[in-house]
Scaffold this motif. Structure first.
Motif, PDB file in Angstrom:
ATOM      1  N   PHE A 198       0.864  -1.177   0.000  1.00  9.47           N
ATOM      2  CA  PHE A 198       0.000   0.000   0.000  1.00  9.47           C
ATOM      3  C   PHE A 198       0.900   1.227   0.000  1.00  9.47           C
ATOM      4  CE2 PHE A 198      -2.455  -3.384   1.821  1.00  9.47           C
ATOM      5  CZ  PHE A 198      -3.725  -3.202   1.285  1.00  9.47           C
ATOM      6  N   SER A 199       0.823   2.020  -1.065  1.00 10.64           N
ATOM      7  CA  SER A 199       1.643   3.228  -1.197  1.00 10.64           C
ATOM      8  C   SER A 199       0.730   4.442  -1.211  1.00 10.64           C
ATOM      9  CB  SER A 199       2.439   3.191  -2.502  1.00 10.64           C
ATOM     10  OG  SER A 199       3.218   2.018  -2.589  1.00 10.64           O
ATOM     11  N   LYS A 200       0.912   5.331  -0.219  1.00 13.58           N
ATOM     12  CA  LYS A 200       0.087   6.540  -0.163  1.00 13.58           C
ATOM     13  C   LYS A 200       0.568   7.556  -1.195  1.00 13.58           C
ATOM     14  CE  LYS A 200       0.567   7.015   4.356  1.00 13.58           C
ATOM     15  NZ  LYS A 200       0.392   7.554   5.732  1.00 13.58           N
ATOM     16  N   THR A 201      -0.375   8.309  -1.753  1.00 17.27           N
ATOM     17  CA  THR A 201      -0.085   9.406  -2.664  1.00 17.27           C
ATOM     18  C   THR A 201      -0.816  10.644  -2.160  1.00 17.27           C
ATOM     19  OG1 THR A 201      -1.953   8.940  -4.122  1.00 17.27           O
ATOM     20  CG2 THR A 201       0.118   7.818  -4.643  1.00 17.27           C
ATOM     21  N   VAL A 255      -2.082   3.706  -3.847  1.00 14.55           N
ATOM     22  CA  VAL A 255      -2.102   2.587  -4.776  1.00 14.55           C
ATOM     23  C   VAL A 255      -1.862   1.299  -3.995  1.00 14.55           C
ATOM     24  CG1 VAL A 255      -1.096   1.572  -6.862  1.00 14.55           C
ATOM     25  CG2 VAL A 255      -1.179   4.065  -6.615  1.00 14.55           C
ATOM     26  N   GLN A 256      -2.702   0.333  -4.243  1.00 11.41           N
ATOM     27  CA  GLN A 256      -2.566  -1.008  -3.666  1.00 11.41           C
ATOM     28  C   GLN A 256      -2.102  -1.934  -4.777  1.00 11.41           C
ATOM     29  OE1 GLN A 256      -6.321  -2.663  -2.453  1.00 11.41           O
ATOM     30  NE2 GLN A 256      -5.428  -4.576  -1.745  1.00 11.41           N
ATOM     31  N   HIS A 257      -1.009  -2.635  -4.539  1.00 16.75           N
ATOM     32  CA  HIS A 257      -0.526  -3.634  -5.487  1.00 16.75           C
ATOM     33  C   HIS A 257      -0.632  -5.015  -4.856  1.00 16.75           C
ATOM     34  CE1 HIS A 257       1.869  -0.138  -7.002  1.00 16.75           C
ATOM     35  NE2 HIS A 257       1.575  -0.695  -8.158  1.00 16.75           N
ATOM     36  N   VAL A 258      -1.065  -5.985  -5.622  1.00 16.64           N
ATOM     37  CA  VAL A 258      -0.982  -7.383  -5.224  1.00 16.64           C
ATOM     38  C   VAL A 258      -0.397  -8.116  -6.421  1.00 16.64           C
ATOM     39  CG1 VAL A 258      -2.185  -9.435  -4.403  1.00 16.64           C
ATOM     40  CG2 VAL A 258      -3.021  -7.168  -3.739  1.00 16.64           C
ATOM     41  N   VAL A 259       0.741  -8.767  -6.199  1.00 22.64           N
ATOM     42  CA  VAL A 259       1.419  -9.476  -7.283  1.00 22.64           C
ATOM     43  C   VAL A 259       1.813 -10.867  -6.814  1.00 22.64           C
ATOM     44  CG1 VAL A 259       2.272  -7.348  -8.369  1.00 22.64           C
ATOM     45  CG2 VAL A 259       3.698  -8.540  -6.697  1.00 22.64           C
ATOM     46  N   ALA A 260       1.898 -11.770  -7.766  1.00 21.79           N
ATOM     47  CA  ALA A 260       2.354 -13.124  -7.474  1.00 21.79           C
ATOM     48  C   ALA A 260       3.854 -13.096  -7.223  1.00 21.79           C
ATOM     49  CB  ALA A 260       2.025 -14.056  -8.642  1.00 21.79           C
ATOM     50  N   LYS A 261       4.310 -13.897  -6.296  1.00 20.70           N
ATOM     51  CA  LYS A 261       5.750 -13.967  -6.015  1.00 20.70           C
ATOM     52  C   LYS A 261       6.499 -14.520  -7.215  1.00 20.70           C
ATOM     53  CE  LYS A 261       5.603 -14.308  -0.977  1.00 20.70           C
ATOM     54  NZ  LYS A 261       5.880 -15.168   0.188  1.00 20.70           N
ATOM     55  N   LYS A 302      -1.375  -1.576   6.352  1.00 19.74           N
ATOM     56  CA  LYS A 302       0.059  -1.835   6.552  1.00 19.74           C
ATOM     57  C   LYS A 302       0.313  -2.427   7.935  1.00 19.74           C
ATOM     58  CE  LYS A 302       1.652   2.055   3.754  1.00 19.74           C
ATOM     59  NZ  LYS A 302       2.432   3.315   3.816  1.00 19.74           N
ATOM     60  N   SER A 303      -0.387  -1.907   8.933  1.00 23.70           N
ATOM     61  CA  SER A 303      -0.199  -2.365  10.298  1.00 23.70           C
ATOM     62  C   SER A 303      -0.613  -3.823  10.461  1.00 23.70           C
ATOM     63  CB  SER A 303      -1.008  -1.482  11.254  1.00 23.70           C
ATOM     64  OG  SER A 303      -1.002  -2.021  12.546  1.00 23.70           O
ATOM     65  N   GLU A 304      -1.735  -4.180   9.870  1.00 19.97           N
ATOM     66  CA  GLU A 304      -2.279  -5.527  10.096  1.00 19.97           C
ATOM     67  C   GLU A 304      -1.806  -6.578   9.094  1.00 19.97           C
ATOM     68  OE1 GLU A 304      -6.271  -4.255  12.530  1.00 19.97           O
ATOM     69  OE2 GLU A 304      -6.529  -5.368  10.689  1.00 19.97           O
ATOM     70  N   HIS A 305      -1.338  -6.152   7.922  1.00 17.57           N
ATOM     71  CA  HIS A 305      -0.841  -7.111   6.922  1.00 17.57           C
ATOM     72  C   HIS A 305       0.668  -7.053   6.778  1.00 17.57           C
ATOM     73  CE1 HIS A 305      -4.713  -8.218   5.223  1.00 17.57           C
ATOM     74  NE2 HIS A 305      -5.025  -6.955   5.095  1.00 17.57           N
ATOM     75  N   GLY A 306       1.258  -5.945   7.194  1.00 20.57           N
ATOM     76  CA  GLY A 306       2.633  -5.664   6.819  1.00 20.57           C
ATOM     77  C   GLY A 306       2.569  -4.948   5.472  1.00 20.57           C
ATOM     78  N   ASN A 307       3.697  -4.602   4.934  1.00 23.39           N
ATOM     79  CA  ASN A 307       3.732  -3.905   3.650  1.00 23.39           C
ATOM     80  C   ASN A 307       4.924  -4.452   2.894  1.00 23.39           C
ATOM     81  OD1 ASN A 307       2.420  -1.969   1.993  1.00 23.39           O
ATOM     82  ND2 ASN A 307       4.079  -0.528   2.350  1.00 23.39           N
ATOM     83  N   ASP A 308       4.670  -5.446   2.048  1.00 21.51           N
ATOM     84  CA  ASP A 308       5.741  -6.097   1.316  1.00 21.51           C
ATOM     85  C   ASP A 308       6.474  -5.105   0.422  1.00 21.51           C
ATOM     86  OD1 ASP A 308       5.199  -8.729   2.296  1.00 21.51           O
ATOM     87  OD2 ASP A 308       3.514  -8.875   0.909  1.00 21.51           O
TER      88      ASP A 308
END
Length: 171
Positions: A51-54, A59-65, A151-157
């Motif tokens: 999660f990147s604040k602007t 912007v929220q990104h979810v990508v496969a490893k 970010k707090s509850e999931h972390g922020n990869d």
């Protein structure tokens, strides 16, 4: 120059919401991950989320490893497309199921009218993203609080190919 006060307000809001995000306890993070795995179709341990604040939201990104994991990529894309569609309708029930009704920013986001916040879905070669944006300072603040809670509850990869893209909060 008519937009100068709005820009100044946005910068002020952004600067006050960039404080460090305190991580949830490991137990709380595990509980959130368990609830999350019940609502997402992809395997959490095969994906990265950030999660990147602007200035106008974030912007929220979810990508496969793994870029070769086409099944996870399709599941990620389908899920984020569905979430963006639900959010556009004011339906934050998935977020509420995972994080609870008292999640920071959530009550304010639920009060927004249909066109107050834009939720723009975009498929990526290795996953997907949602770009959240608004011109209303109260919703920028709510989005930033919501992102901080995520970010707090999931972390922020760390997703290296996206870090430079969002190196400045001007988006």
């Amino acid at each position: 120059m008519k937009n100068y006060p709005l820009i100044l307000a946005g910068l002020l809001l952004f600067s006050t919401t960039t404080l460090a995000v305190e991580k949830a306890s490991p137990k709380q993070m595990d509980e959130v991950d368990q609830r999350m795995q019940q609502v997402v179709p992809f395997a959490l341990d095969h994906a990265l989320e950030t999660f990147s604040k602007t200035v106008h939201g974030g912007v929220q990104h979810v990508v496969a490893k793994s870029a070769d994991d086409t099944q996870q990529i399709k599941l990620i894309q389908a899920h984020l497309l569905k979430i963006a569609d639900e959010f556009r309708k004011g339906d934050f029930s998935v977020t509420e199921r995972v994080h609870g009704a008292n999640m920071p920013g959530l009550a304010q986001l639920k009060m927004a009218e249909t066109d107050d916040i834009k939720f723009e879905y975009k498929a990526l070669p290795n996953g997907a993203q949602i770009h959240y944006s608004t011109e209303y300072p109260q919703y920028v603040q709510a989005l930033h609080e919501w992102f901080d809670a995520q970010k707090s509850e999931h972390g922020n990869d760390v997703i290296p190919e996206h870090m430079q893209h969002h190196a400045t909060p001007a988006e």
